[in-house]
Design an enzyme around this catalytic site. Structure first.
Site, PDB file in Angstrom:
ATOM      1  N   CYS A 113       6.342  13.183 -17.712  1.00  0.00           N
ATOM      2  CA  CYS A 113       6.558  13.834 -16.411  1.00  0.00           C
ATOM      3  C   CYS A 113       7.774  14.747 -16.410  1.00  0.00           C
ATOM      4  O   CYS A 113       7.931  15.581 -15.516  1.00  0.00           O
ATOM      5  CB  CYS A 113       6.697  12.786 -15.314  1.00  0.00           C
ATOM      6  N   HIS A 255       9.898  15.763  -9.145  1.00  0.00           N
ATOM      7  CA  HIS A 255       8.620  15.277  -9.666  1.00  0.00           C
ATOM      8  C   HIS A 255       7.900  14.558  -8.527  1.00  0.00           C
ATOM      9  O   HIS A 255       8.485  13.710  -7.852  1.00  0.00           O
ATOM     10  CB  HIS A 255       8.907  14.338 -10.839  1.00  0.00           C
ATOM     11  N   ASN A 285       0.285  12.222  -8.493  1.00  0.00           N
ATOM     12  CA  ASN A 285       1.221  12.469  -9.582  1.00  0.00           C
ATOM     13  C   ASN A 285       0.472  13.188 -10.705  1.00  0.00           C
ATOM     14  O   ASN A 285      -0.438  12.616 -11.305  1.00  0.00           O
ATOM     15  CB  ASN A 285       1.769  11.109 -10.041  1.00  0.00           C
TER      16      ASN A 285
HETATM   17  O1  UT7 Z   1       5.356   9.692 -13.199  1.00  0.00           O
HETATM   18  C1  UT7 Z   1       5.551   8.456 -13.834  1.00  0.00           C
HETATM   19  C2  UT7 Z   1       6.354   7.641 -13.012  1.00  0.00           C
HETATM   20  N1  UT7 Z   1       5.561   6.714 -12.225  1.00  0.00           N
HETATM   21  C3  UT7 Z   1       6.117   6.223 -11.132  1.00  0.00           C
HETATM   22  O2  UT7 Z   1       7.219   6.610 -10.785  1.00  0.00           O
HETATM   23  C4  UT7 Z   1       5.406   5.135 -10.380  1.00  0.00           C
HETATM   24  C5  UT7 Z   1       6.449   4.314  -9.674  1.00  0.00           C
HETATM   25  N2  UT7 Z   1       5.892   3.121  -9.069  1.00  0.00           N
HETATM   26  C6  UT7 Z   1       5.246   3.166  -7.883  1.00  0.00           C
HETATM   27  O3  UT7 Z   1       5.021   4.240  -7.337  1.00  0.00           O
HETATM   28  C7  UT7 Z   1       4.881   1.860  -7.252  1.00  0.00           C
HETATM   29  O4  UT7 Z   1       5.479   0.827  -7.983  1.00  0.00           O
HETATM   30  C8  UT7 Z   1       3.356   1.607  -7.114  1.00  0.00           C
HETATM   31  C9  UT7 Z   1       2.772   2.551  -6.078  1.00  0.00           C
HETATM   32  C10 UT7 Z   1       2.670   1.778  -8.443  1.00  0.00           C
HETATM   33  C11 UT7 Z   1       3.113   0.172  -6.626  1.00  0.00           C
HETATM   34  O5  UT7 Z   1       3.771  -0.016  -5.387  1.00  0.00           O
HETATM   35  P1  UT7 Z   1       4.725  -1.293  -5.170  1.00  0.00           P
HETATM   36  O6  UT7 Z   1       5.178  -1.235  -3.796  1.00  0.00           O
HETATM   37  O7  UT7 Z   1       5.749  -1.282  -6.268  1.00  0.00           O
HETATM   38  O8  UT7 Z   1       3.707  -2.467  -5.316  1.00  0.00           O
HETATM   39  P2  UT7 Z   1       3.785  -3.717  -6.303  1.00  0.00           P
HETATM   40  O9  UT7 Z   1       3.404  -3.306  -7.694  1.00  0.00           O
HETATM   41  O10 UT7 Z   1       5.087  -4.429  -6.100  1.00  0.00           O
HETATM   42  O11 UT7 Z   1       2.648  -4.609  -5.707  1.00  0.00           O
HETATM   43  C12 UT7 Z   1       2.699  -5.142  -4.381  1.00  0.00           C
HETATM   44  C13 UT7 Z   1       1.377  -5.769  -4.075  1.00  0.00           C
HETATM   45  C14 UT7 Z   1       0.861  -6.707  -5.171  1.00  0.00           C
HETATM   46  O12 UT7 Z   1       0.184  -7.762  -4.557  1.00  0.00           O
HETATM   47  P3  UT7 Z   1       0.878  -9.217  -4.432  1.00  0.00           P
HETATM   48  O13 UT7 Z   1       1.198  -9.616  -5.821  1.00  0.00           O
HETATM   49  O14 UT7 Z   1       2.112  -8.963  -3.584  1.00  0.00           O
HETATM   50  O15 UT7 Z   1      -0.170 -10.022  -3.767  1.00  0.00           O
HETATM   51  C15 UT7 Z   1      -0.122  -5.835  -5.900  1.00  0.00           C
HETATM   52  O16 UT7 Z   1      -1.118  -6.592  -6.560  1.00  0.00           O
HETATM   53  O17 UT7 Z   1       0.380  -4.752  -3.919  1.00  0.00           O
HETATM   54  C16 UT7 Z   1      -0.717  -5.029  -4.788  1.00  0.00           C
HETATM   55  N3  UT7 Z   1      -1.279  -3.765  -5.222  1.00  0.00           N
HETATM   56  C17 UT7 Z   1      -2.217  -3.106  -4.539  1.00  0.00           C
HETATM   57  N4  UT7 Z   1      -2.862  -3.389  -3.396  1.00  0.00           N
HETATM   58  C18 UT7 Z   1      -3.773  -2.500  -2.948  1.00  0.00           C
HETATM   59  C19 UT7 Z   1      -0.943  -3.034  -6.327  1.00  0.00           C
HETATM   60  N5  UT7 Z   1      -1.668  -1.914  -6.352  1.00  0.00           N
HETATM   61  C20 UT7 Z   1      -2.467  -1.935  -5.272  1.00  0.00           C
HETATM   62  C21 UT7 Z   1      -3.430  -1.045  -4.759  1.00  0.00           C
HETATM   63  N6  UT7 Z   1      -4.050  -1.368  -3.602  1.00  0.00           N
HETATM   64  N7  UT7 Z   1      -3.740   0.090  -5.376  1.00  0.00           N
END
Ligand code: UT7
Length: 328
Positions: A113, A255, A285
């Protein structure tokens, strides 16, 4: 040393749109969750017969047109991508052929990225040193080819697209020029965003395909923390290194990754929301394409005026991060 400026920008996205509603049919997610957690509403997906060089070509043509240059004026083509048409030869060589840029050398740059920001730094060094007069820097991706559409951690985030900028030698006394560049990397974070299969460590095999090792995998919350920290550090470093204050910045083009990352950074530094350009709601992204696509749109929308101070900020796999400070 010569000065170097951005002479033109361009952007291209494929026609097909993949909405959050479409993703609801594919994985256990919801439009509401995606918007709340990322700000993304839709992303564009390349057609089956479109590869990265096809997207790059369209962005390149529009950047050249804006710069008032033809393909034969180009001395170099740098393609920043993590999804080249092939690993050998470089994707940039296909772009060179499609453009008819017969006088240009062509090579790929792999910094995920951060690729476009790295590319601008390398390209402007070629121009400033006098080695080349006109360098085309492209960020282009067909990430849909390396995304596992059964993995809700990644498939909601990424999209396809291309953005480009032509770098040219600035005339003496021209205010418009590239002012500063800053690049960093930290390989100890290599596993945070990785496509493990297909390289020399784990060559493609039936096993790597079955283990889904040719898809991008990401440790989302660790990357979230890294992205927030690095974006803040980059803005603060740019200010410190250039002896300016945050109010001197007219626009920050980050980004396009997640609106929550941007909001968190805005809360920590004293930068008003209107000084950040965001289009991630429409494209998701797009990795190396995200900064040049956003830069082009910001300029087209009149968010950047001649003489403005613009900061391009990116961070991603590697880990890599960096900025370019531009007097428009
Ligand atoms: O360009 C490369 C760089 N990439 C990035 O910068 C990505 C950075 N990361 C992010 O943008 C975020 O971490 C994500 C959008 C990928 C995830 O968001 P988050 O708020 O960090 O969620 P999390 O991974 O902490 O997950 C929270 C909950 C989990 O459920 P439990 O364990 O709390 O029951 C996940 O299983 O959300 C769940 N979850 C989803 N639910 C619905 C994870 N993905 C999804 C989804 N839809 N797509």
């Amino acid at each position: 040393m010569y000065e170097c400026r951005i002479a033109g920008t361009g952007r291209y996205v494929p026609e097909r749109i993949l909405s959050n509603k479409d993703l609801e049919e594919m994985v256990d997610t919801s439009d509401e969750w995606i918007i709340q957690r990322t700000g993304i509403r839709e992303r564009h997906i390349a057609a089956e017969d479109e590869s990265t060089s096809d997207l790059a070509l369209q962005a390149a043509r529009s950047a050249l047109e804006q710069a008032g240059l033809g393909p034969l004026d180009l001395d170099a083509i740098i393609l920043a991508t993590l999804t080249p048409d092939t690993y050998c030869p470089a994707g940039a060589c296909y772009v060179q052929k499609l453009l008819g840029a017969e006088n240009a050398c062509a090579f790929d740059l792999s910094a995920a990225c951060t690729g476009f920001v790295y590319g601008i730094t390398v390209g402007s060094s070629l121009v400033r040193s006098g080695v080349h007069s006109n360098v085309l820097v492209i960020g282009a991706e067909t990430l849909s080819r390396v995304i596992d559409y059964s993995d809700r951690n990644t498939c909601i985030l990424f999209g396809d697209g291309a953005g480009a900028a032509v770098l040219s030698r600035a005339e003496e006394g021209s205010e418009s020029r590239l002012l500063d560049h800053y690049l960093r990397s930290d390989g100890s974070g290599a596993d945070l965003i990785i496509m493990p299969g297909g390289g020399s460590r784990q060559p493609a095999s039936v096993d790597t395909v079955e283990a889904k090792q040719h898809f991008l995998s990401m440790q989302g919350s660790d990357v979230f923390k890294f992205a927030t920290r690095s974006m803040q550090v980059l803005i603060e470093t740019a200010i410190e290194r250039n002896g300016i204050s945050i109010s001197d910045l007219d626009l920050v083009v980050p980004h396009q990754v997640n609106s929550r990352i941007i909001d968190t950074v805005l809360r920590k530094i004293d930068l008003p929301e209107e000084k950040i350009y965001l289009n991630l709601q429409r494209y998701g992204n797009t990795s190396a394409a995200s900064v040049p696509m956003a830069l082009h749109e910001a300029a087209e929308e009149g968010r950047i005026e001649p003489g403005n101070l613009v900061l391009l900020v990116a961070f991603g796999a590697g880990l890599t991060w960096g900025y370019n400070l531009v007097r428009w």
